[in-house]
Design a protein around this motif. Structure first.
Motif, PDB file in Angstrom:
ATOM      1  N   PRO A 327     -24.783 -14.527  -6.454  1.00 49.27           N
ATOM      2  CA  PRO A 327     -24.469 -14.828  -7.852  1.00 49.27           C
ATOM      3  C   PRO A 327     -24.102 -13.566  -8.627  1.00 49.27           C
ATOM      4  CG  PRO A 327     -26.528 -15.877  -7.172  1.00 49.27           C
ATOM      5  CD  PRO A 327     -26.154 -14.922  -6.083  1.00 49.27           C
ATOM      6  N   MET A 328     -23.209 -13.717  -9.580  1.00 45.22           N
ATOM      7  CA  MET A 328     -22.927 -12.672 -10.562  1.00 45.22           C
ATOM      8  C   MET A 328     -23.747 -13.023 -11.800  1.00 45.22           C
ATOM      9  SD  MET A 328     -19.259 -11.697 -12.317  1.00 45.22           S
ATOM     10  CE  MET A 328     -19.200 -10.912 -13.933  1.00 45.22           C
ATOM     11  N   GLU A 329     -24.812 -12.267 -12.010  1.00 49.96           N
ATOM     12  CA  GLU A 329     -25.735 -12.573 -13.093  1.00 49.96           C
ATOM     13  C   GLU A 329     -25.419 -11.748 -14.338  1.00 49.96           C
ATOM     14  OE1 GLU A 329     -29.881 -13.256 -12.143  1.00 49.96           O
ATOM     15  OE2 GLU A 329     -29.457 -12.931 -10.012  1.00 49.96           O
ATOM     16  N   ARG A 330     -26.007 -12.156 -15.448  1.00 47.85           N
ATOM     17  CA  ARG A 330     -25.791 -11.451 -16.712  1.00 47.85           C
ATOM     18  C   ARG A 330     -26.770 -10.285 -16.821  1.00 47.85           C
ATOM     19  NH1 ARG A 330     -24.674 -17.047 -19.123  1.00 47.85           N
ATOM     20  NH2 ARG A 330     -22.416 -17.026 -19.439  1.00 47.85           N
ATOM     21  N   THR A 331     -26.490  -9.233 -16.085  1.00 40.10           N
ATOM     22  CA  THR A 331     -27.325  -8.038 -16.112  1.00 40.10           C
ATOM     23  C   THR A 331     -27.101  -7.278 -17.420  1.00 40.10           C
ATOM     24  OG1 THR A 331     -25.626  -6.646 -15.107  1.00 40.10           O
ATOM     25  CG2 THR A 331     -27.070  -7.864 -13.606  1.00 40.10           C
ATOM     26  N   ASN A 364     -18.430 -11.135  -7.823  1.00 40.00           N
ATOM     27  CA  ASN A 364     -19.799 -11.390  -7.380  1.00 40.00           C
ATOM     28  C   ASN A 364     -20.322 -10.237  -6.535  1.00 40.00           C
ATOM     29  OD1 ASN A 364     -18.602 -14.037  -8.074  1.00 40.00           O
ATOM     30  ND2 ASN A 364     -20.533 -14.871  -7.350  1.00 40.00           N
ATOM     31  N   PHE A 365     -19.442  -9.644  -5.725  1.00 42.09           N
ATOM     32  CA  PHE A 365     -19.841  -8.515  -4.888  1.00 42.09           C
ATOM     33  C   PHE A 365     -20.038  -7.245  -5.720  1.00 42.09           C
ATOM     34  CE2 PHE A 365     -17.129 -10.736  -1.494  1.00 42.09           C
ATOM     35  CZ  PHE A 365     -18.212 -11.414  -0.970  1.00 42.09           C
ATOM     36  N   THR A 366     -19.087  -6.953  -6.619  1.00 42.53           N
ATOM     37  CA  THR A 366     -19.167  -5.689  -7.354  1.00 42.53           C
ATOM     38  C   THR A 366     -20.331  -5.665  -8.326  1.00 42.53           C
ATOM     39  OG1 THR A 366     -17.655  -6.434  -9.115  1.00 42.53           O
ATOM     40  CG2 THR A 366     -16.673  -5.383  -7.172  1.00 42.53           C
ATOM     41  N   SER A 367     -20.708  -6.819  -8.856  1.00 38.79           N
ATOM     42  CA  SER A 367     -21.794  -6.879  -9.824  1.00 38.79           C
ATOM     43  C   SER A 367     -23.120  -6.429  -9.224  1.00 38.79           C
ATOM     44  CB  SER A 367     -21.922  -8.301 -10.378  1.00 38.79           C
ATOM     45  OG  SER A 367     -22.912  -8.377 -11.383  1.00 38.79           O
ATOM     46  N   ILE A 368     -23.238  -6.462  -7.907  1.00 39.38           N
ATOM     47  CA  ILE A 368     -24.436  -5.954  -7.239  1.00 39.38           C
ATOM     48  C   ILE A 368     -24.565  -4.452  -7.472  1.00 39.38           C
ATOM     49  CG2 ILE A 368     -25.508  -5.548  -4.983  1.00 39.38           C
ATOM     50  CD1 ILE A 368     -24.084  -8.054  -3.988  1.00 39.38           C
ATOM     51  N   HIS A 369     -23.434  -3.760  -7.515  1.00 36.12           N
ATOM     52  CA  HIS A 369     -23.423  -2.305  -7.519  1.00 36.12           C
ATOM     53  C   HIS A 369     -23.109  -1.679  -8.868  1.00 36.12           C
ATOM     54  CE1 HIS A 369     -23.500  -2.723  -3.184  1.00 36.12           C
ATOM     55  NE2 HIS A 369     -22.375  -3.404  -3.207  1.00 36.12           N
ATOM     56  N   ALA A 370     -22.306  -2.336  -9.703  1.00 36.80           N
ATOM     57  CA  ALA A 370     -21.853  -1.723 -10.951  1.00 36.80           C
ATOM     58  C   ALA A 370     -21.629  -2.803 -12.003  1.00 36.80           C
ATOM     59  CB  ALA A 370     -20.548  -0.952 -10.716  1.00 36.80           C
TER      60      ALA A 370
END
Length: 427
Positions: A327-331, A364-370
């Motif tokens: 998931p791409m969450e609202r960090t 979704n992948f990039t949101s894990i890192h940045a």
């Protein structure tokens, strides 16, 4: 083979990426997201002046058919994009694929030593097969551009080109070096491009994904569901085929029980094939959508242990797949990007709304890192549908928004002095 995401380490990356103040307040009361009114006006005016050229380039790109499964068709599109990015001051490198056309990576001809990096991410592949243009041509009418791939997502790639070209022509240097990655397998899972996406996202201070906006209003995608695909195989070892079919129907019912609309969890069985002369096993195809990393773990565990771990004797179960796009969450970091975009949008007359998308993207992948902001591409409708179109004026405004986001301050970036930034030539 089971392929799933390792979320525990990912969660640490999300927390750490949200620490910096990505868009510090400017001392000037009239500034917007750290941008002066002069910069906002100059960029907006320059992008608008290029509208006709923007549309002409998008038409050229859309007339190059680029189905994910036909790599040779994609190479001319890469050539066109590389040439256009060169005019914006970027040098391109083609990363070859094995079963796909690979990815196109572009970086500035001149880079600042130790400087910050911001990633522009998109895909050139479409769901449309070669020959689609014969019955679905690229057509401009009533302020819209229609055609295969126009909305998803060749307008977004066009915005890369024109945002960067505008900044270069105006002599404006972004606070973080913009690098571009354009993939050719997003529509089929990003299995080959994933390593390039992860590597660049780990180095980036922020990521802008120009997938199309959501709905006719073009809402910015500030969150996305994680997606998974499972295949459940049931082999009759000490029973006949009829018992396998009966067990499959019971598993379907148990899978249905995993749905939780209040939490945004959906578990759908898309295909059911019973054992027969050509298929030695019963087969269930299962689509899973989740909102949080925690729910992804929980559903994966329940599916494996509870749903499929209690079958009748004489039947062997094999489970393939997993939750492959987290998931791409609202960090906190993602929220800072959204608030900056919202403020800039208001300044240029583009009232932005946000929403969560049910489908996944490479964001979704990039949101894990940045910190990542998605949905900055076309405003229109019809992704994967024959009525696909982009609204020209609204989409060009999003190009101006992208250019201004690239100019917004990044905390910790090397300052650009009157003598120019410290540079390093990478040619």
């Amino acid at each position: 083979m089971h392929r799933s995401i390792v979320f525990e380490s990912d969660r640490k990356s999300v927390v750490s990426s949200s620490d910096p103040d990505l868009f510090p307040s400017s001392s000037a009361e009239s500034s917007v997201a750290g941008l002066s009114p002069d910069v906002i006006e100059r960029v907006t005016t320059a992008v608008e002046a290029r509208k006709e050229t923007y549309v002409e380039f998008l038409e050229r790109l859309a007339r190059i058919e680029t189905p994910s499964t036909d790599p040779e068709t994609i190479l001319p599109a890469f050539d066109l994009l590389a040439s256009a990015l060169a005019e914006a001051g970027l040098t391109s490198v083609h990363f070859p694929g094995v079963e796909t056309a690979g990815s196109l990576y572009a970086r500035p001809d001149v880079r600042r030593r130790g400087g910050s990096v911001q990633l522009l991410l998109g895909h050139v592949d479409t769901v449309w097969s070669t020959g689609t243009l014969q019955h679905m041509p690229v057509v401009r009418q009533n302020g819209m551009l229609r055609g295969p791939g126009v909305f998803d997502m060749k307008a977004g790639l066009t915005s890369f080109v024109f945002a960067l070209r505008t900044l270069r022509d105006l002599g404006l240097t972004p606070p973080a070096d913009p690098v571009v990655l354009i993939t050719s397998d997003e529509e089929i899972g990003s299995h080959e491009s994933r390593r390039h996406i992860d590597r660049l996202a780990r180095c980036a201070d922020r990521v802008f994904v120009t997938e199309p906006g959501l709905g006719l209003q073009g809402k910015i995608k500030t969150a996305r569901k994680g997606t998974g695909e499972y295949v459940i195989l049931l082999y009759p070892e000490e029973v006949d085929a009829s018992e396998v079919v009966a067990e499959m129907m019971e598993i379907v019912q148990r899978l249905h029980g995993l749905n939780d609309p209040d939490r945004g969890i959906t578990v759908n069985v898309g295909t059911i094939t019973g054992p027969n002369a050509s298929e030695e096993a019963g087969r269930l195809g299962v689509d899973v959508r989740v909102v949080t990393h925690e729910d992804a773990h929980r559903i994966d565990t329940r599916l494996r242990e509870q749903v499929c771990g209690d079958v009748r004797d004489g039947i062997r179960v094999e489970i393939r797949g997993g939750v492959e796009r987290p998931p791409m969450e609202r960090t906190p970091g993602n929220r800072k990007l959204w608030h900056a975009a919202q403020a800039i949008g208001a300044a240029i007359g583009d009232t932005l709304e946000e929403d969560r998308a049910g489908g996944a993207s490479d964001g979704n992948f990039t949101s894990i890192h940045a910190p990542t902001l998605d949905g900055l591409g076309a405003v229109g409708d019809g992704a994967h549908a024959e009525h696909e179109f982009a609204k020209i004026d609204a989409t060009v405004r999003r190009c101006a928004l992208l250019a201004l986001l690239l100019m917004a301050p990044v905390h910790g970036a090397r300052p650009v002095t009157a003598n120019g930034p410290e540079t390093e030539n990478h040619e």
